[in-house]
Design an enzyme around this catalytic site. Structure first.
Site, PDB file in Angstrom:
ATOM      1  N   GLN A  87       0.845  -1.189   0.000  1.00 51.39           N
ATOM      2  CA  GLN A  87       0.000   0.000   0.000  1.00 51.39           C
ATOM      3  C   GLN A  87       0.886   1.246   0.000  1.00 51.39           C
ATOM      4  O   GLN A  87       0.397   2.357  -0.199  1.00 51.39           O
ATOM      5  CB  GLN A  87      -0.894   0.031   1.236  1.00 51.39           C
ATOM      6  CG  GLN A  87      -1.871  -1.126   1.342  1.00 51.39           C
ATOM      7  CD  GLN A  87      -2.577  -1.133   2.674  1.00 51.39           C
ATOM      8  OE1 GLN A  87      -3.659  -0.555   2.824  1.00 51.39           O
ATOM      9  NE2 GLN A  87      -1.984  -1.762   3.664  1.00 51.39           N
ATOM     10  N   HIS A 112      -1.389   1.314  -4.448  1.00 51.95           N
ATOM     11  CA  HIS A 112      -1.835   2.700  -4.263  1.00 51.95           C
ATOM     12  C   HIS A 112      -0.960   3.686  -5.016  1.00 51.95           C
ATOM     13  O   HIS A 112      -0.994   4.887  -4.733  1.00 51.95           O
ATOM     14  CB  HIS A 112      -1.862   3.044  -2.764  1.00 51.95           C
ATOM     15  CG  HIS A 112      -2.922   2.302  -2.012  1.00 51.95           C
ATOM     16  ND1 HIS A 112      -2.894   2.175  -0.635  1.00 51.95           N
ATOM     17  CD2 HIS A 112      -4.035   1.658  -2.425  1.00 51.95           C
ATOM     18  CE1 HIS A 112      -3.955   1.493  -0.243  1.00 51.95           C
ATOM     19  NE2 HIS A 112      -4.660   1.160  -1.313  1.00 51.95           N
ATOM     20  N   SER A 180      -2.663  -1.080   9.399  1.00 52.31           N
ATOM     21  CA  SER A 180      -3.697  -0.997  10.435  1.00 52.31           C
ATOM     22  C   SER A 180      -5.000  -1.638   9.980  1.00 52.31           C
ATOM     23  O   SER A 180      -5.948  -1.749  10.756  1.00 52.31           O
ATOM     24  CB  SER A 180      -3.950   0.472  10.785  1.00 52.31           C
ATOM     25  OG  SER A 180      -4.430   1.162   9.626  1.00 52.31           O
ATOM     26  N   LEU A 205       2.952  -3.856  14.815  1.00 51.73           N
ATOM     27  CA  LEU A 205       3.425  -3.382  16.122  1.00 51.73           C
ATOM     28  C   LEU A 205       2.442  -3.792  17.210  1.00 51.73           C
ATOM     29  O   LEU A 205       2.817  -4.146  18.327  1.00 51.73           O
ATOM     30  CB  LEU A 205       3.560  -1.852  16.078  1.00 51.73           C
ATOM     31  CG  LEU A 205       4.255  -1.173  17.261  1.00 51.73           C
ATOM     32  CD1 LEU A 205       5.688  -1.679  17.368  1.00 51.73           C
ATOM     33  CD2 LEU A 205       4.235   0.340  17.102  1.00 51.73           C
ATOM     34  N   GLU A 206       1.139  -3.763  16.841  1.00 54.82           N
ATOM     35  CA  GLU A 206       0.107  -4.087  17.838  1.00 54.82           C
ATOM     36  C   GLU A 206      -1.083  -4.702  17.122  1.00 54.82           C
ATOM     37  O   GLU A 206      -1.197  -4.589  15.894  1.00 54.82           O
ATOM     38  CB  GLU A 206      -0.341  -2.801  18.554  1.00 54.82           C
ATOM     39  CG  GLU A 206      -1.109  -1.860  17.643  1.00 54.82           C
ATOM     40  CD  GLU A 206      -0.722  -0.408  17.785  1.00 54.82           C
ATOM     41  OE1 GLU A 206      -0.060  -0.053  18.758  1.00 54.82           O
ATOM     42  OE2 GLU A 206      -1.076   0.359  16.878  1.00 54.82           O
TER      43      GLU A 206
HETATM   44  C1  BV8 Z   1     -11.767   2.121  -3.488  1.00 58.73           C
HETATM   45  C2  BV8 Z   1      -2.282   6.744  -1.329  1.00 58.73           C
HETATM   46  C3  BV8 Z   1     -13.444   1.334  -4.963  1.00 58.73           C
HETATM   47  C4  BV8 Z   1      -2.309   8.127  -0.837  1.00 58.73           C
HETATM   48  C5  BV8 Z   1      -3.912   5.618  -0.005  1.00 58.73           C
HETATM   49  C6  BV8 Z   1     -16.440   3.223   4.379  1.00 58.73           C
HETATM   50  C7  BV8 Z   1     -16.187   1.937   4.816  1.00 58.73           C
HETATM   51  C8  BV8 Z   1     -15.261   1.126   4.166  1.00 58.73           C
HETATM   52  C9  BV8 Z   1     -14.567   1.595   3.052  1.00 58.73           C
HETATM   53  C10 BV8 Z   1     -14.821   2.878   2.626  1.00 58.73           C
HETATM   54  C11 BV8 Z   1     -15.743   3.689   3.273  1.00 58.73           C
HETATM   55  N1  BV8 Z   1     -15.764   4.881   2.646  1.00 58.73           N
HETATM   56  C12 BV8 Z   1     -14.903   4.834   1.603  1.00 58.73           C
HETATM   57  C13 BV8 Z   1     -14.318   3.617   1.575  1.00 58.73           C
HETATM   58  C14 BV8 Z   1     -13.309   3.127   0.600  1.00 58.73           C
HETATM   59  C15 BV8 Z   1     -11.955   3.712   0.956  1.00 58.73           C
HETATM   60  C16 BV8 Z   1     -11.571   3.321   2.364  1.00 58.73           C
HETATM   61  O1  BV8 Z   1     -11.218   2.181   2.612  1.00 58.73           O
HETATM   62  N2  BV8 Z   1     -11.643   4.299   3.291  1.00 58.73           N
HETATM   63  C17 BV8 Z   1     -11.309   3.995   4.672  1.00 58.73           C
HETATM   64  C18 BV8 Z   1     -10.421   5.089   5.227  1.00 58.73           C
HETATM   65  C19 BV8 Z   1     -12.605   3.856   5.456  1.00 58.73           C
HETATM   66  N3  BV8 Z   1     -11.023   3.119   0.025  1.00 58.73           N
HETATM   67  C20 BV8 Z   1     -10.817   3.701  -1.167  1.00 58.73           C
HETATM   68  O2  BV8 Z   1     -11.302   4.761  -1.502  1.00 58.73           O
HETATM   69  C21 BV8 Z   1      -9.945   2.913  -2.128  1.00 58.73           C
HETATM   70  N4  BV8 Z   1     -10.638   2.794  -3.388  1.00 58.73           N
HETATM   71  O3  BV8 Z   1     -12.317   1.592  -2.550  1.00 58.73           O
HETATM   72  O4  BV8 Z   1     -12.257   2.095  -4.788  1.00 58.73           O
HETATM   73  C22 BV8 Z   1     -13.051   0.004  -5.501  1.00 58.73           C
HETATM   74  C23 BV8 Z   1     -12.451  -0.941  -4.676  1.00 58.73           C
HETATM   75  C24 BV8 Z   1     -12.114  -2.178  -5.210  1.00 58.73           C
HETATM   76  C25 BV8 Z   1     -12.365  -2.448  -6.538  1.00 58.73           C
HETATM   77  C26 BV8 Z   1     -12.967  -1.474  -7.333  1.00 58.73           C
HETATM   78  C27 BV8 Z   1     -13.311  -0.239  -6.819  1.00 58.73           C
HETATM   79  C28 BV8 Z   1      -8.642   3.628  -2.403  1.00 58.73           C
HETATM   80  C29 BV8 Z   1      -7.825   3.644  -1.129  1.00 58.73           C
HETATM   81  C30 BV8 Z   1      -6.424   4.171  -1.455  1.00 58.73           C
HETATM   82  C31 BV8 Z   1      -6.217   5.494  -0.757  1.00 58.73           C
HETATM   83  N5  BV8 Z   1      -4.828   5.881  -0.896  1.00 58.73           N
HETATM   84  N6  BV8 Z   1      -2.647   5.923  -0.211  1.00 58.73           N
HETATM   85  C32 BV8 Z   1      -0.962   8.446  -0.266  1.00 58.73           C
HETATM   86  O5  BV8 Z   1      -0.286   7.544   0.242  1.00 58.73           O
HETATM   87  O6  BV8 Z   1      -0.636   9.640  -0.321  1.00 58.73           O
HETATM   88  S1  BV8 Z   1      -4.307   4.809   1.425  1.00 58.73           S
HETATM   89  C33 BV8 Z   1      -3.124   5.113   2.612  1.00 58.73           C
HETATM   90  O7  BV8 Z   1      -3.532   4.338   3.742  1.00 58.73           O
HETATM   91  C34 BV8 Z   1      -1.730   4.605   2.310  1.00 58.73           C
HETATM   92  O8  BV8 Z   1      -1.617   3.921   1.082  1.00 58.73           O
HETATM   93  C35 BV8 Z   1      -1.490   3.601   3.421  1.00 58.73           C
HETATM   94  O9  BV8 Z   1      -0.609   2.622   3.069  1.00 58.73           O
HETATM   95  C36 BV8 Z   1      -2.854   3.113   3.584  1.00 58.73           C
HETATM   96  C37 BV8 Z   1      -3.193   2.237   4.672  1.00 58.73           C
HETATM   97  O10 BV8 Z   1      -2.615   2.745   5.855  1.00 58.73           O
HETATM   98  P1  BV8 Z   1      -1.518   1.812   6.553  1.00 58.73           P
HETATM   99  O11 BV8 Z   1      -0.489   1.458   5.547  1.00 58.73           O
HETATM  100  O12 BV8 Z   1      -2.212   0.694   7.232  1.00 58.73           O
HETATM  101  O13 BV8 Z   1      -0.869   2.816   7.562  1.00 58.73           O
HETATM  102  P2  BV8 Z   1      -1.419   3.173   9.024  1.00 58.73           P
HETATM  103  O14 BV8 Z   1      -0.669   4.371   9.479  1.00 58.73           O
HETATM  104  O15 BV8 Z   1      -2.919   3.198   9.005  1.00 58.73           O
HETATM  105  O16 BV8 Z   1      -1.012   1.905   9.923  1.00 58.73           O
HETATM  106  C38 BV8 Z   1       0.343   1.604  10.115  1.00 58.73           C
HETATM  107  C39 BV8 Z   1       0.385   0.335  10.949  1.00 58.73           C
HETATM  108  O17 BV8 Z   1       1.759  -0.007  11.157  1.00 58.73           O
HETATM  109  C40 BV8 Z   1      -0.223   0.509  12.327  1.00 58.73           C
HETATM  110  O18 BV8 Z   1      -1.119  -0.570  12.579  1.00 58.73           O
HETATM  111  C41 BV8 Z   1       0.950   0.471  13.288  1.00 58.73           C
HETATM  112  O19 BV8 Z   1       0.632  -0.231  14.493  1.00 58.73           O
HETATM  113  C42 BV8 Z   1       1.964  -0.333  12.504  1.00 58.73           C
HETATM  114  N7  BV8 Z   1       3.354   0.005  12.794  1.00 58.73           N
HETATM  115  C43 BV8 Z   1       3.863   1.235  13.091  1.00 58.73           C
HETATM  116  N8  BV8 Z   1       5.203   1.112  13.282  1.00 58.73           N
HETATM  117  C44 BV8 Z   1       5.523  -0.187  13.086  1.00 58.73           C
HETATM  118  C45 BV8 Z   1       4.358  -0.891  12.773  1.00 58.73           C
HETATM  119  N9  BV8 Z   1       4.353  -2.219  12.549  1.00 58.73           N
HETATM  120  C46 BV8 Z   1       5.535  -2.862  12.612  1.00 58.73           C
HETATM  121  N10 BV8 Z   1       6.709  -2.259  12.905  1.00 58.73           N
HETATM  122  C47 BV8 Z   1       6.738  -0.929  13.148  1.00 58.73           C
HETATM  123  N11 BV8 Z   1       7.909  -0.338  13.456  1.00 58.73           N
END
Ligand code: BV8
Length: 233
Positions: A87, A112, A180, A205-206
């Site tokens: 991602q 992404h 996450s 991480l968690e």
């Molecule tokens: C789509 C590019 C249709 C931008 C990104 C309501 C309910 C459900 C879904 C939706 C909803 N409303 C809208 C939606 C759909 C929406 C969505 O899911 N929204 C969410 C927020 C509710 N999704 C979309 O719009 C997607 N498109 O659905 O189109 C479709 C689908 C399928 C087929 C046809 C059509 C498009 C989503 C893409 C958005 N763009 N990124 C940019 O990067 O600038 S998403 C963005 O979040 C990043 O890509 C990132 O990678 C991604 C996910 O976040 P994480 O990578 O998980 O990062 P996060 O900080 O959240 O977590 C980090 C984790 O690491 C934590 O758990 C932490 O504990 C852990 N960690 C931290 N340190 C460490 C560690 N682990 C290990 N070691 C460490 N040291």
């Protein structure tokens, strides 16, 4: 034995790349809707281009970490299909696999998009890009087009979904690392892997919101817990 690995911002955290969901819900000081949606880009292209310019420039200050490299070492010796779906829009996996060449059957998919690529708004053509983009950056592909970050924003369709879904339907092992589980469709991949009968492991991480969807769990910093776990495979 086919493996699918999904990574998120957590695998790049120890390289110094900020993760997304800081406690204040802001994303490097901005609300996600402002900077990671087509509407946000249309409303304020200067803000959005600057947001990505800063993140693109920052890549020259970070390096792959031991977790990226451990995945590259596994990919170098893996016998079956190895599909790494990230991602993340950074190039840290790309650099790790340039340092340690993967075996045949390896694919890296940036679902992404990528900070180091830009796209023409008219033709959809994509090209490598390492410097800044101006708010209305003329496209070399079409005089009426502009260059935008080659990033999948919220509401846009992730890249290579057919290839990803095929790999998930054929996988024996699914690892989710450093994500996450908030963003779909990536957060649903574990269910597709389970339906294919795969062993599923959450490595983070968690515990995450999707922890109960996984058959196994491994918690800790990726650079500490991932290398010994991958060595068992
Ligand atoms: C789509 C590019 C249709 C931008 C990104 C309501 C309910 C459900 C879904 C939706 C909803 N409303 C809208 C939606 C759909 C929406 C969505 O899911 N929204 C969410 C927020 C509710 N999704 C979309 O719009 C997607 N498109 O659905 O189109 C479709 C689908 C399928 C087929 C046809 C059509 C498009 C989503 C893409 C958005 N763009 N990124 C940019 O990067 O600038 S998403 C963005 O979040 C990043 O890509 C990132 O990678 C991604 C996910 O976040 P994480 O990578 O998980 O990062 P996060 O900080 O959240 O977590 C980090 C984790 O690491 C934590 O758990 C932490 O504990 C852990 N960690 C931290 N340190 C460490 C560690 N682990 C290990 N070691 C460490 N040291």
């Amino acid at each position: 034995m086919n493996i699918v690995v999904l990574t998120g911002a957590g695998i790049s955290a120890e390289s110094g790349v900020p993760t997304f969901r800081a406690s204040d819900g802001l994303w490097e000081g901005h609300r996600v809707e402002e900077v990671a949606t087509p509407e946000g880009f249309a409303a304020n292209p200067a803000l959005v281009q600057e947001f990505y310019n800063l993140r693109r420039a920052f890549l020259s200050e970070v390096e792959p970490n031991a977790a990226h490299l451990a995945l590259a070492e596994l990919a170098a010796r893996w016998q079956g299909d190895f599909t790494l779906v990230t991602q993340n829009v950074d190039d840290l996996h790309d650099r790790a696999h340039q340092q340690i060449m993967p075996a045949a059957g390896f694919s890296l998919i940036h679902m992404h998009g990528e900070l180091l690529k830009v796209r023409c708004t008219r033709t959809g053509k994509v090209m490598d890009w390492h410097s800044d983009l101006q708010p209305y950056h003329p496209s070399p592909f079409d005089p009426s087009g502009y260059l935008r970050p080659h990033i999948v924003w919220f509401g846009e369709i992730p890249l290579e979904m057919a290839q990803i879904e095929k790999a998930l339907s054929e996988c024996d092992l699914f690892l989710s690392i450093g994500t996450s589980g908030n963003v779909y469709p990536a957060a649903g991949f574990v269910q597709l892997a389970s339906m294919a009968g795969a062993r599923t492991v959450e490595i983070n991480l968690e515990p995450t919101v999707g922890q109960n969807l996984f058959s196994e769990h491994l918690y800790g910093h990726a650079t500490e817990v991932l290398p010994p776990f991958l060595a068992t495979l």
